[in-house]
Design a protein around this motif. Structure first.
Motif, short mmCIF file in Angstrom:
data_model
loop_
_atom_site.label_atom_id
_atom_site.label_comp_id
_atom_site.label_asym_id
_atom_site.label_seq_id
_atom_site.Cartn_x
_atom_site.Cartn_y
_atom_site.Cartn_z
N TYR A 69 0.94 -1.05 0.00
CA TYR A 69 -0.07 -0.15 0.05
C TYR A 69 0.99 1.20 -0.05
O TYR A 69 1.57 1.51 1.13
CB TYR A 69 -0.86 0.04 1.20
CG TYR A 69 -1.91 1.22 1.06
CD1 TYR A 69 -1.85 1.99 2.28
CD2 TYR A 69 -2.77 1.28 0.36
CE1 TYR A 69 -3.15 2.64 2.56
CE2 TYR A 69 -3.83 2.38 0.14
CZ TYR A 69 -3.90 3.00 1.46
OH TYR A 69 -4.81 3.76 1.46
N GLN A 70 0.91 2.05 -1.14
CA GLN A 70 1.94 2.93 -1.31
C GLN A 70 1.54 4.30 -0.57
O GLN A 70 2.37 5.17 -0.07
CB GLN A 70 1.93 3.55 -2.77
CG GLN A 70 2.62 2.39 -3.62
CD GLN A 70 3.91 2.13 -3.65
OE1 GLN A 70 4.54 3.03 -3.22
NE2 GLN A 70 4.29 1.04 -4.29
N ASN A 71 0.40 4.47 0.01
CA ASN A 71 0.03 5.42 1.14
C ASN A 71 1.10 5.55 2.31
O ASN A 71 1.65 4.46 2.53
CB ASN A 71 -1.39 5.16 1.53
CG ASN A 71 -1.85 6.78 2.10
OD1 ASN A 71 -1.06 7.68 2.01
ND2 ASN A 71 -3.14 6.76 2.01
N THR A 113 6.58 5.80 -8.57
CA THR A 113 5.44 6.30 -7.48
C THR A 113 6.15 7.56 -7.19
O THR A 113 6.86 8.16 -6.88
CB THR A 113 5.52 5.40 -6.11
OG1 THR A 113 5.24 4.16 -6.44
CG2 THR A 113 4.33 5.95 -5.44
N MET A 114 4.93 8.48 -7.50
CA MET A 114 4.98 9.99 -7.17
C MET A 114 3.81 10.32 -6.18
O MET A 114 2.76 9.86 -6.23
CB MET A 114 5.06 10.87 -8.36
CG MET A 114 6.13 10.59 -9.36
SD MET A 114 6.11 11.46 -10.79
CE MET A 114 6.66 13.11 -9.99
N TYR A 135 -1.68 9.93 -4.83
CA TYR A 135 -0.38 9.34 -5.17
C TYR A 135 -0.56 8.65 -6.65
O TYR A 135 -1.75 8.40 -6.79
CB TYR A 135 0.60 8.65 -4.08
CG TYR A 135 -0.47 7.53 -3.61
CD1 TYR A 135 -1.35 7.56 -2.87
CD2 TYR A 135 -0.11 6.35 -4.08
CE1 TYR A 135 -2.04 6.54 -2.11
CE2 TYR A 135 -0.83 5.05 -3.67
CZ TYR A 135 -1.91 5.15 -2.73
OH TYR A 135 -2.63 4.07 -2.27
N SER A 136 0.50 8.27 -7.26
CA SER A 136 0.49 7.55 -8.28
C SER A 136 1.32 6.60 -8.50
O SER A 136 2.43 6.79 -8.38
CB SER A 136 0.53 8.52 -9.62
OG SER A 136 0.67 7.84 -10.77
N ILE A 137 1.05 5.09 -8.77
CA ILE A 137 1.94 4.22 -8.69
C ILE A 137 2.68 3.67 -9.96
O ILE A 137 3.74 3.07 -10.21
CB ILE A 137 1.71 2.65 -7.92
CG1 ILE A 137 0.42 2.30 -8.93
CG2 ILE A 137 1.22 3.08 -6.60
CD1 ILE A 137 -0.20 0.79 -8.39
N ALA A 177 6.88 14.45 -3.99
CA ALA A 177 7.82 13.30 -3.56
C ALA A 177 7.69 12.17 -4.60
O ALA A 177 6.66 12.05 -5.47
CB ALA A 177 7.73 12.91 -2.18
N SER A 178 8.87 11.61 -4.66
CA SER A 178 8.92 10.29 -5.71
C SER A 178 9.46 9.08 -4.89
O SER A 178 10.29 9.30 -3.99
CB SER A 178 9.45 10.68 -6.95
OG SER A 178 10.81 10.60 -6.81
N SER A 179 9.32 7.95 -5.02
CA SER A 179 9.98 6.81 -4.59
C SER A 179 9.85 5.58 -5.71
O SER A 179 9.07 5.67 -6.54
CB SER A 179 9.36 6.21 -3.38
OG SER A 179 8.15 5.87 -3.35
#
Lengths: 112, 115
Positions: free
Chosen positions: A97-99, B31-32, B48-50, B92-94
C-alpha cells in the motif's frame, strides 16, 4: 483519525545530550517506519528507517527503536549537536500500500 | 542521483480560481506523491500514483485533481482555491514498494497563497 502521532511539538536539549523523539501509530498493519529530518525552508529528507522484522536499527548517532506490541517507535540521538536543530517527522506505512502517513513533527533545538 | 523540480515556486491565486502545480523527477521512480503541509499539521497526502496514468486518492483529495501523463511528471490541480488559504505543496517520488524501503525524495515545494 490521525494514523501517526508525535506527542511533543518541540524539544530543547543542551549540546552533547541524549534525546528521544517519540511516535505512536494506530494501524497494526504498518511494517515500515521512518524518521525524516527537515531544516527550515528545506524539504524533508530520510534520516533513518526500519522494517518491522527488527526492533532496532542504528546508524551512527541515530537509533530507531520499534515496539510493535505498543505501536510505538522512537528516535534516539546521542551526542546531540547544534546542526541537529531541525523538525523531525516520523512516518509509517505498510507493504503493498503506497500510502504513507506522517506525524505533525517535533521541532528540536540543540543549544550550544 | 536525481532531482525533483516543482513549478512554480510561489503561486498566488484568487478565490475560486483553478490552479495547477507541476512536478518533474528524473530518478526514474515509479511512484509519485503530492502532500500538503500546513503549519501545525504536518504532511498530509493528497494524491499518489504508482505508475503512469495511475491515480490513487490520499486522505486529503477532496478539492483536488491530479494527473500522471508520463512517468516523470505528476501535476496537481486545486479545483477552486479557498480564500485566505496558505500552504506548501510538496511533491515526492519513490521506487516501487516491493523493491526497497520506499524512501521518498521530496521536491522543494510550491508555496500557495490565495487572496
Amino acid at each position: 483519525g490521525q494514523q501517526v502521532k508525535q506527542s511533543s511539538p518541540s524539544l530543547t536539549v543542551q549540546e552533547g545530550g541524549i534525546l528521544i523523539l517519540n511516535c505512536d501509530y494506530e494501524n497494526d498493519m504498518f511494517d515500515y517506519f521512518a524518521w525524516y529530518k527537515k531544516y527550515p525552508d528545506n524539504s524533508p529528507t530520510l534520516l533513518i528507517s526500519v522494517r518491522s522484522n527488527v526492533d532496532k536499527r542504528e546508524d551512527g548517532r541515530f537509533t530507531v527503536f520499534l515496539n510493535k506490541s505498543g505501536k510505538h517507535f522512537s528516535l534516539h540521538i546521542t551526542a546531540s549537536q547544534p546542526e541537529d536543530t531541525a523538525v523531525y517527522l516520523c512516518a509509517a506505512g505498510y507493504t503493498g500500500y503506497q500510502n504513507f502517513y506522517f506525524g505533525k513533527g517535533t521541532s528540536l533545538t540543540v543549544i550550544p | 542521483g536525481g532531482i525533483i523540480t516543482q513549478t512554480p515556486k510561489f503561486l498566488i491565486g484568487q478565490e475560486g480560481q483553478k490552479l495547477t502545480l507541476k512536478c518533474q523527477q528524473n530518478f526514474n521512480h515509479d511512484t509519485m506523491y503530492w502532500y500538503r503541509q500546513d503549519s501545525g499539521k504536518g504532511l498530509r497526502l493528497i494524491y499518489y500514483s504508482i505508475t503512469e496514468n495511475d491515480l490513487q486518492k490520499g486522505d486529503l483529495s477532496e478539492g483536488y485533481d491530479a494527473s500522471r501523463e508520463k512517468k516523470s511528471s505528476f501535476s496537481l490541480t486545486v479545483t477552486s482555491a479557498q480564500k485566505n488559504e496558505m500552504a506548501v505543496f510538496l511533491c515526492a517520488s519513490s521506487i516501487n514498494w516491493g523493491v526497497n524501503y520506499a524512501e521518498q525524495f521530496f521536491g522543494p515545494g510550491t508555496r500557495l497563497t490565495v487572496l
